[in-house]
Scaffold this motif. Structure first.
Motif, PDB file in Angstrom:
ATOM      1  N   SER A  30      -6.319 -12.226  22.572  1.00 26.72           N
ATOM      2  CA  SER A  30      -6.038 -12.700  21.213  1.00 26.72           C
ATOM      3  C   SER A  30      -6.959 -13.794  20.714  1.00 26.72           C
ATOM      4  N   GLY A  31      -8.052 -14.085  21.429  1.00 27.57           N
ATOM      5  CA  GLY A  31      -8.996 -15.080  20.955  1.00 27.57           C
ATOM      6  C   GLY A  31      -8.404 -16.478  20.951  1.00 27.57           C
ATOM      7  N   LEU A  36      -1.773 -20.675  20.760  1.00 29.30           N
ATOM      8  CA  LEU A  36      -0.382 -20.687  20.283  1.00 29.30           C
ATOM      9  C   LEU A  36       0.557 -20.121  21.339  1.00 29.30           C
ATOM     10  N   ALA A  37       0.100 -19.099  22.056  1.00 28.48           N
ATOM     11  CA  ALA A  37       0.921 -18.530  23.130  1.00 28.48           C
ATOM     12  C   ALA A  37       1.147 -19.551  24.233  1.00 28.48           C
ATOM     13  N   TRP A  38       0.103 -20.322  24.557  1.00 30.48           N
ATOM     14  CA  TRP A  38       0.264 -21.381  25.552  1.00 30.48           C
ATOM     15  C   TRP A  38       1.299 -22.404  25.085  1.00 30.48           C
ATOM     16  N   PRO A 170      -8.954 -13.012  15.997  1.00 32.54           N
ATOM     17  CA  PRO A 170      -9.868 -11.893  15.783  1.00 32.54           C
ATOM     18  C   PRO A 170      -9.238 -10.522  15.975  1.00 32.54           C
ATOM     19  N   HIS A 171      -8.168 -10.443  16.726  1.00 28.10           N
ATOM     20  CA  HIS A 171      -7.504  -9.165  16.995  1.00 28.10           C
ATOM     21  C   HIS A 171      -6.171  -9.046  16.267  1.00 28.10           C
ATOM     22  N   ALA A 177       1.929 -11.213  20.987  1.00 29.32           N
ATOM     23  CA  ALA A 177       3.025 -10.736  21.844  1.00 29.32           C
ATOM     24  C   ALA A 177       2.525 -10.344  23.233  1.00 29.32           C
ATOM     25  N   PRO A 178       1.502  -9.479  23.351  1.00 36.56           N
ATOM     26  CA  PRO A 178       1.010  -9.180  24.708  1.00 36.56           C
ATOM     27  C   PRO A 178       0.393 -10.387  25.400  1.00 36.56           C
ATOM     28  N   THR A 179      -0.106 -11.338  24.624  1.00 42.69           N
ATOM     29  CA  THR A 179      -0.657 -12.547  25.243  1.00 42.69           C
ATOM     30  C   THR A 179       0.449 -13.360  25.900  1.00 42.69           C
TER      31      THR A 179
END
Length: 404
Positions: A30-31, A36-38, A170-171, A177-179
């Motif tokens: 997710s670039g 944000l996922a972290w 970028p994606h 979600a997968p991240t």
């Protein structure tokens, strides 16, 4: 075990292979938006860690989450949780050892398999001398690792570039979600210390404090390293096999990859060391309670060394490692299998907490978080389902002669 050693064991359990491998993998998915996922998972860690600490302080026992499941839902649930945790360690430890081996290979040009074997055997020998020695080793490792990572981040600050944060997603935002599902690996470990709660001198006081300290240390370091990797490496972060090595090379020069390899070795040894300590105690407790063969039960009491259970773990980890090396498939399948098993452990554990802690808000919050993680894990729960069925079948077969 005191407060300081307990904190070190927590940090070693959670801050391990995630910090050396996943910042790059998350950036690939997710670039820069992976940051944000972290953040989301750091925030989710607080209620999860607090819930398991509350359970450990109230019910100190080598069985850990398995004990909580038994108290809340009965022996079958305890057996399922115990099996999921115990059998998550072989693939998880093998994958962790391979991550560290990849760093050594990146720095020296070889030695990946030999490094992995040495880490596994070394952690097994350390734990064979008992939890007291393991705690001292972990304390020293944690101090070294925290200092090393902080120095690496500080040295990288002059090389940070705001332009490396664009495009931010970028994606697309759907890639978050997968991240998040991928990064679950980085935050597995809050339940590991529950198997060692009986070793604390004053668990009701020291366990919550150790948990709070570990949440802060782990959260700050994960976020700092993730920001540094993306801010310094930019788009190259997603293609790096050894992101921490590239980060140090940018700050100090190419020879710094050797320092990164050393850091990877220490981080991974700390993680495997902690999981061997907790899982070996759990295996002994399961043998004591009839969920595994009784001969594993020696060493389940506080202060005893569960060498039989530990030996089984070491052999199983080496078998998993040999399998993936022979097949040439890498650590990916091991990571996914481990994630599914630990999400299952978390789901049953926090459900037990809601009941045992009488609906304490932090337990309810943790349950909501785990349900979300379960949805994100999806098909990777298949191996957990196989292990759960195996646990229930073992109980059924074991009880059949008595019924006759």
């Amino acid at each position: 075990m005191n407060l300081v050693n307990g904190t070190a064991m927590y940090v070693g359990a959670v801050l391990g292979t995630g910090v050396i491998a996943l910042p790059a993998l998350a950036a690939e998915v997710s670039g820069p938006a992976s940051l944000l996922a972290w953040v989301l998972l750091v925030m989710a860690s607080a209620p999860l860690a607090a819930t398991f600490a509350a359970l450990g302080a109230r019910y100190p026992d080598a069985g850990g989450v398995s004990t909580y499941a038994r108290l809340a839902f009965g022996p079958p649930a305890a057996s399922v949780v115990g099996w999921c945790f115990f059998f998550a360690v072989p693939p998880g430890a093998a994958a962790a050892a391979l991550f560290a081996g990849a760093y050594v290979e990146s720095a020296t040009g070889g030695g990946r398999a030999l490094t992995a074997v040495a880490l596994i055997v070394g952690a097994g020998v350390t734990n064979a001398f008992g939890v007291r020695l393991s705690g001292r080793v972990q304390f020293g490792l944690s101090l070294l690792l925290v200092a090393f990572l902080l120095v690496a981040v500080v040295l990288s600050v002059p090389h940070l570039r705001a332009g490396n944060l664009t495009p931010f997603a970028p994606h697309g935002w759907g890639a978050l979600a997968p991240t998040v599902a991928l990064l679950v690996w980085s935050f597995v470990g809050w339940e590991a210390i529950t198997h060692l709660t009986a070793e604390f001198r004053r668990p009701e006081r020291d366990l919550p404090r150790a948990t709070a300290a570990a949440v802060v240390v782990v959260g700050v370091l994960y976020l700092a390293v993730a920001v540094a990797v993306i801010g310094v490496l930019g788009s190259a972060a997603g293609t790096s096999a050894a992101p921490l090595g590239e980060l140090l090379a940018a700050a100090l020069g190419g020879d710094a990859r050797l320092l990164a390899a050393l850091a990877a070795l220490l981080l991974t040894f700390g993680t495997i060391n902690t999981y061997f300590a907790g899982a070996a105690k759990l295996g002994a407790a399961l043998g004591r309670d009839g969920a595994l063969p009784a001969w594993l039960g020696r060493g389940s009491s506080a202060g005893e060394v569960p060498r039989r259970s530990l030996g089984v773990l070491v052999v199983a980890v080496l078998a998993a490692l040999t399998g993936v090396l022979a097949a040439g498939i890498g650590p990916g399948p091991l990571v996914l299998a481990t994630t599914g098993l630990f999400v299952t452990v978390y789901a049953v554990g926090v459900a037990a907490a809601v009941k045992l802690l009488r609906g304490r808000p932090v337990a309810i919050a943790a349950l909501g978080i785990v349900l979300a993680l379960t949805v994100l894990t999806g098909r990777y729960l298949l191996w957990a389902a196989v292990v759960a069925v195996g646990a229930l079948l073992y109980l059924r077969v074991r009880r059949t002669p008595a019924m006759r």
